[in-house]
Write an enzyme that holds these catalytic residues in place. Sequence first.
Site, PDB file in Angstrom:
ATOM      1  N   ASP A  22       1.359   0.356  -0.689  1.00  0.00           N
ATOM      2  CA  ASP A  22       2.723   0.856  -0.551  1.00  0.00           C
ATOM      3  C   ASP A  22       3.736  -0.282  -0.495  1.00  0.00           C
ATOM      4  O   ASP A  22       3.419  -1.372  -0.021  1.00  0.00           O
ATOM      5  CB  ASP A  22       2.797   1.692   0.743  1.00  0.00           C
ATOM      6  N   GLY A  25       8.287  -0.439  -4.573  1.00  0.00           N
ATOM      7  CA  GLY A  25       9.691  -0.158  -4.864  1.00  0.00           C
ATOM      8  C   GLY A  25      10.615  -1.029  -4.032  1.00  0.00           C
ATOM      9  O   GLY A  25      11.567  -1.642  -4.558  1.00  0.00           O
ATOM     10  N   ASN A  70       2.889  12.141  -6.093  1.00  0.00           N
ATOM     11  CA  ASN A  70       3.685  11.154  -6.844  1.00  0.00           C
ATOM     12  C   ASN A  70       4.277  11.696  -8.146  1.00  0.00           C
ATOM     13  O   ASN A  70       5.171  11.087  -8.730  1.00  0.00           O
ATOM     14  CB  ASN A  70       2.865   9.886  -7.134  1.00  0.00           C
TER      15      ASN A  70
HETATM   16  C1  FPP Z   1       3.625   2.881  -3.691  1.00  0.00           C
HETATM   17  O1  FPP Z   1       4.790   2.078  -3.610  1.00  0.00           O
HETATM   18  C2  FPP Z   1       2.948   2.623  -4.947  1.00  0.00           C
HETATM   19  C3  FPP Z   1       2.640   3.549  -5.878  1.00  0.00           C
HETATM   20  C4  FPP Z   1       2.919   4.990  -5.729  1.00  0.00           C
HETATM   21  C5  FPP Z   1       1.993   3.147  -7.148  1.00  0.00           C
HETATM   22  C6  FPP Z   1       0.891   2.150  -6.973  1.00  0.00           C
HETATM   23  C7  FPP Z   1       0.530   1.672  -8.291  1.00  0.00           C
HETATM   24  C8  FPP Z   1       0.164   0.420  -8.582  1.00  0.00           C
HETATM   25  C9  FPP Z   1       0.003  -0.651  -7.583  1.00  0.00           C
HETATM   26  C10 FPP Z   1      -0.086   0.062  -9.996  1.00  0.00           C
HETATM   27  C11 FPP Z   1      -1.272   0.729 -10.648  1.00  0.00           C
HETATM   28  C12 FPP Z   1      -2.573   0.414 -10.066  1.00  0.00           C
HETATM   29  C13 FPP Z   1      -3.712   0.071 -10.710  1.00  0.00           C
HETATM   30  C14 FPP Z   1      -4.966   0.507 -10.117  1.00  0.00           C
HETATM   31  C15 FPP Z   1      -3.769  -0.733 -11.950  1.00  0.00           C
HETATM   32  P1  FPP Z   1       6.197   2.781  -3.638  1.00  0.00           P
HETATM   33  O2  FPP Z   1       6.650   2.900  -5.049  1.00  0.00           O
HETATM   34  O3  FPP Z   1       6.122   4.077  -2.896  1.00  0.00           O
HETATM   35  O4  FPP Z   1       7.076   1.765  -2.866  1.00  0.00           O
HETATM   36  P2  FPP Z   1       8.333   2.086  -1.936  1.00  0.00           P
HETATM   37  O5  FPP Z   1       7.811   2.929  -0.793  1.00  0.00           O
HETATM   38  O6  FPP Z   1       8.792   0.739  -1.499  1.00  0.00           O
HETATM   39  O7  FPP Z   1       9.339   2.798  -2.786  1.00  0.00           O
END
Ligand code: FPP
Length: 238
Positions: A22, A25, A70
């Site tokens: 997490d 973003g 998501n």
């Molecule tokens: C959460 O951060 C992250 C995600 C929902 C996506 C995770 C995906 C990856 C790390 C890339 C793909 C992975 C692989 C296995 C190649 P967020 O976007 O919720 O962050 P925030 O809370 O700061 O907005």
Amino acid sequence: MFAKKETGATRILPTHVAVIMDGNGRWAKKRHLPRTAGHAAGSKNFKDITRYANKIGIKYFTVYAFSTENWKRPAEEVKNIMNILRDYLKDVDNFKDENISMQFIGDLTKLDDDIRELIANAEEKSKNATGMHLNIALNYGGRDEIVHAVKKIAEEKIPIEEIDEQTITDHLYTKGQPDPDFIIRPSGEYRLSNFLIWQSAYAEYWFSDILWPDFKPKHFEKALSSFAGRNRRFGGIK
Ligand code: FPP
């Protein structure tokens, strides 16, 4: 589980580590970059930390890449995360040397056909690896997984008196694997977000304010040291 540290000393390592990746973003926002840059950095970090976990002797490693919730994100962001996955899966031959077996957990029926083919190829090519087992949770939700398990149990017409906790465990995506004993969530959030809710009944947790792309081996080591110092009683007295 005991494992040899690079120094040769023995230490207590969790057998199964699960990570909620997490903060991508917010990492991007802090740098005035688009969220896509955060996911790209998160993906690079995923590869680095996975490699590191394998190197130090973790046996099972599960990452939360995309949840059933998501899909509510803007279509552009969903597309971007799926493209990052495509790139990773196309590159899978380059990970052969790492000896990691790979499995995708979640409802894969909702994914594009080409991604499903790439996943099948990655799982097939890595299935005989003898190093760490990597689960990538994709379109995954803990409640959804339990519903899926219950439907399979009903389909198999297992008599009610034979259904016990092991029956549920044996119908989850993680069938045959030990439960996660250590769950890491960086980025300053203190919740499980529908991740491995059945399997995590006795897990230890580690939270930190570090955003996922900044979570480096030194932070992982700090978390592992904390795990090693804990007294796990599983409801009993020790
Ligand atoms: C959460 O951060 C992250 C995600 C929902 C996506 C995770 C995906 C990856 C790390 C890339 C793909 C992975 C692989 C296995 C190649 P967020 O976007 O919720 O962050 P925030 O809370 O700061 O907005």
